[in-house]
Design a protein around this motif. Structure first.
Motif, PDB file in Angstrom:
ATOM      1  N   PHE A 244     -27.011-101.475 -25.562  1.00 52.36           N
ATOM      2  CA  PHE A 244     -28.460-101.728 -25.682  1.00 52.36           C
ATOM      3  C   PHE A 244     -29.234-100.528 -25.128  1.00 52.36           C
ATOM      4  O   PHE A 244     -30.114 -99.942 -25.959  1.00 52.36           O
TER       5      PHE A 244
ATOM      6  N   HIS B 243     -31.657 -97.951 -27.647  1.00 49.38           N
ATOM      7  CA  HIS B 243     -33.130 -97.612 -27.214  1.00 49.38           C
ATOM      8  C   HIS B 243     -33.188 -96.160 -26.918  1.00 49.38           C
ATOM      9  O   HIS B 243     -34.249 -95.677 -27.127  1.00 49.38           O
TER      10      HIS B 243
ATOM     11  N   ILE C  33     -33.356 -93.860 -29.608  1.00 52.00           N
ATOM     12  CA  ILE C  33     -34.560 -93.794 -30.488  1.00 52.00           C
ATOM     13  C   ILE C  33     -35.830 -92.838 -29.740  1.00 52.00           C
ATOM     14  O   ILE C  33     -36.380 -92.087 -30.333  1.00 52.00           O
ATOM     15  N   MET C  34     -35.585 -92.951 -28.418  1.00 50.51           N
ATOM     16  CA  MET C  34     -36.450 -92.278 -27.419  1.00 50.51           C
ATOM     17  C   MET C  34     -36.332 -90.844 -27.430  1.00 50.51           C
ATOM     18  O   MET C  34     -37.279 -89.942 -27.561  1.00 50.51           O
ATOM     19  N   ASP C  35     -35.054 -90.619 -27.198  1.00 53.49           N
ATOM     20  CA  ASP C  35     -34.682 -88.997 -27.207  1.00 53.49           C
ATOM     21  C   ASP C  35     -34.486 -88.650 -28.932  1.00 53.49           C
ATOM     22  O   ASP C  35     -33.975 -87.302 -29.123  1.00 53.49           O
TER      23      ASP C  35
ATOM     24  N   ILE D 117     -35.272-100.787 -32.668  1.00 56.17           N
ATOM     25  CA  ILE D 117     -35.802-101.345 -31.726  1.00 56.17           C
ATOM     26  C   ILE D 117     -35.604-102.898 -31.793  1.00 56.17           C
ATOM     27  O   ILE D 117     -35.134-103.453 -30.449  1.00 56.17           O
TER      28      ILE D 117
END
Lengths: 325, 325
Positions: free
Chosen positions: B73, B77, B80-82, B103
């Protein structure tokens, strides 16, 4: 005890809740999002659920906060996915900070929600954690279905009702079940309350669909017709599409295809006119009432609770049904 | 029993794991992300932790999967952020599907991770759920700090070490503690194992920083110097900046300011040359070794475990320290 006493206890407990301190980019958005307000319906249901069976309803206070923190997590992540700029009139977390902060703060809220359940007595802990997890996954399933529906050409009414059941209603059902079990309810009574809560949740969401079109803009707090402008497949639209004759269907599809700001007002008027011809308001109100009656049936079926205490829940449900905002 | 037996047990259990079915947009990305592979170090530590104290190490199998699902997990996530396009050579979930799906699938993975802990015996359930939650929040704190550091002008070495402790090391520590407690370890022994795992985690991350610069591209599987090109504040860069004379500092800042694809190769060469002058490789290896020695101290301090079984853990730790990829 009346509703305002429970609300006051909740407000005090929410104000005392600590989520963490550093890094502040992680925890400040949680405080921000939790302090935006809202009706606090879910934790109120948990407290009222416990109060049906025990004077010691405060045993349900921390678990009630778990439900509220989880609910606010879903709003936070949903707002990223929907690219919503505002929530209750304030900038959403992904706008006020950025999407990464919103993703990560939301993640921690799930963890904090679980933590608020860990003081549940050992005999009930496993069962209620399981039920919470099942409900949490269902809420995510509902959100995924809601997103899927945006791009699907045809959504049936049963599919729509199943989506709002998952996305909205099961958490209201669980909120009551949780309180009931903590208050000492039998599995049977807790299940009737779960079904009461789920029915109220369905009615609540349908009421939301209705208010979007037939609400008073000033009271409702959102622009009337927002769902129509965005072409959202609500119960109203799906029912209209299903019942429309060829001419009405053509009108609906014509206006649904127009998405410029200049046509928005005319679009709301034209589609509302078709809704009026098809008596969509009456039909939606009839379904809301069906769910409400089913909810009351389940509330009546609860064995081990005093009528006076049930009246509190009935009163709250009625408020939710009749709300104008 | 040797390492490959535990790995085989894990692989079989992972293959049998069910996350959910519909909507498939929610559950398919979870299966995809869980089947990307990886070293499965964390659940292996959980099994080895249990095996130190009991022949019935299979009691730790489902909880070991909880740690692995939670770890995946965080990757989902974080990617996505990076805005990472690839993970282990395959498109990341937000690329293969979209960020919203990523997400929401990640959110459900947190829920499923918790669920995998609910079969823990009642006497340990609350304690281990608390510790899991605390660790989960710490991992999120580490990720937030990592993101903060990208835009902070100055990051100190202690700040950096605290970030990798939270982002990476605490979960390895918890993986061992979890297994140990499930295997019947005393709180003291479990705490020594937690500290062993945390030390190994710190060493592991520093080894990662080192391999980025001094690894063999073919073996490492990523482009050598990726951290240098992106200007990531690794232990190597922060140590170099701290130890550099004025000329070296000027060289570092000059090249860190150049971010075009054309300058990438020269940037890696120039910054690596400064690292070489400052013996950054030796200094990083020395710190890795310090953590490794501290880890071994804590492993030795574990009372109630046979030496032969400790040797398995020591062997795995050594593998992680000496890995070239």
């Amino acid at each position: 005890m009346d509703l305002s006493d429970f609300s006051a206890a909740l407000s005090a407990a929410l104000a005392d809740l600590r989520y963490g301190e550093t890094p502040q980019e992680l925890y400040e958005p949680i405080r921000y999002s939790m302090s935006m307000g809202g009706k606090r319906i879910r934790p109120l249901l948990t407290l009222l659920g416990a109060h049906l069976f025990t004077d010691d309803w405060q045993v349900a206070l921390k678990p009630a906060l778990a439900v509220e923190v989880f609910h606010n997590f879903t709003l936070l992540h949903d707002d990223i996915m929907d690219q919503a700029p505002l929530r209750r009139g304030q900038p959403t977390v992904h706008v006020q900070w950025n999407p990464n902060v919103a993703i990560l703060s939301g993640d921690v809220m799930v963890v904090r929600a679980y933590e608020l359940l860990f003081d549940i007595e050992p005999a009930l802990l496993r069962e209620l954690l399981q039920r919470f997890s099942q409900t949490a996954a269902e809420v995510c399933e509902g959100q995924q279905l809601d997103m899927n529906f945006e791009t699907e050409a045809h959504v049936s009414i049963p599919q729509y009702l199943d989506m709002i059941r998952l996305k909205t209603a099961v958490l209201l059902g669980f909120a009551l079940e949780l309180g009931a079990r903590l208050g000492g309810a039998s599995p049977d009574d807790a299940d009737h309350l779960r079904r009461f809560g789920t029915d109220i949740g369905l009615a609540f969401q349908l009421r939301d669909d209705l208010l979007d079109v037939y609400g008073d803009a000033a009271t409702f707090g959102k622009r009337v017709g927002g769902d129509i402008v965005s072409g959202k497949k609500t119960y109203l639209l799906l029912t209209a599409l299903e019942g429309a004759n060829e001419a009405q269907k053509a009108t609906l599809h014509h206006w649904l295809g127009l998405n410029t700001p200049e046509t928005a007002e005319a679009k709301v008027q034209a589609i509302t006119a078709v809704y009026d011809e098809l008596q969509i308001r009456t039909r939606t109100e009839a379904l809301i009432n069906e769910y409400f009656q089913d909810a009351l049936y389940h509330l009546d079926a609860v064995q081990a609770a005093p009528t006076a205490r049930k009246a509190l829940l009935r009163g709250l449900a009625l408020q939710l049904m009749e709300r104008e905002s």
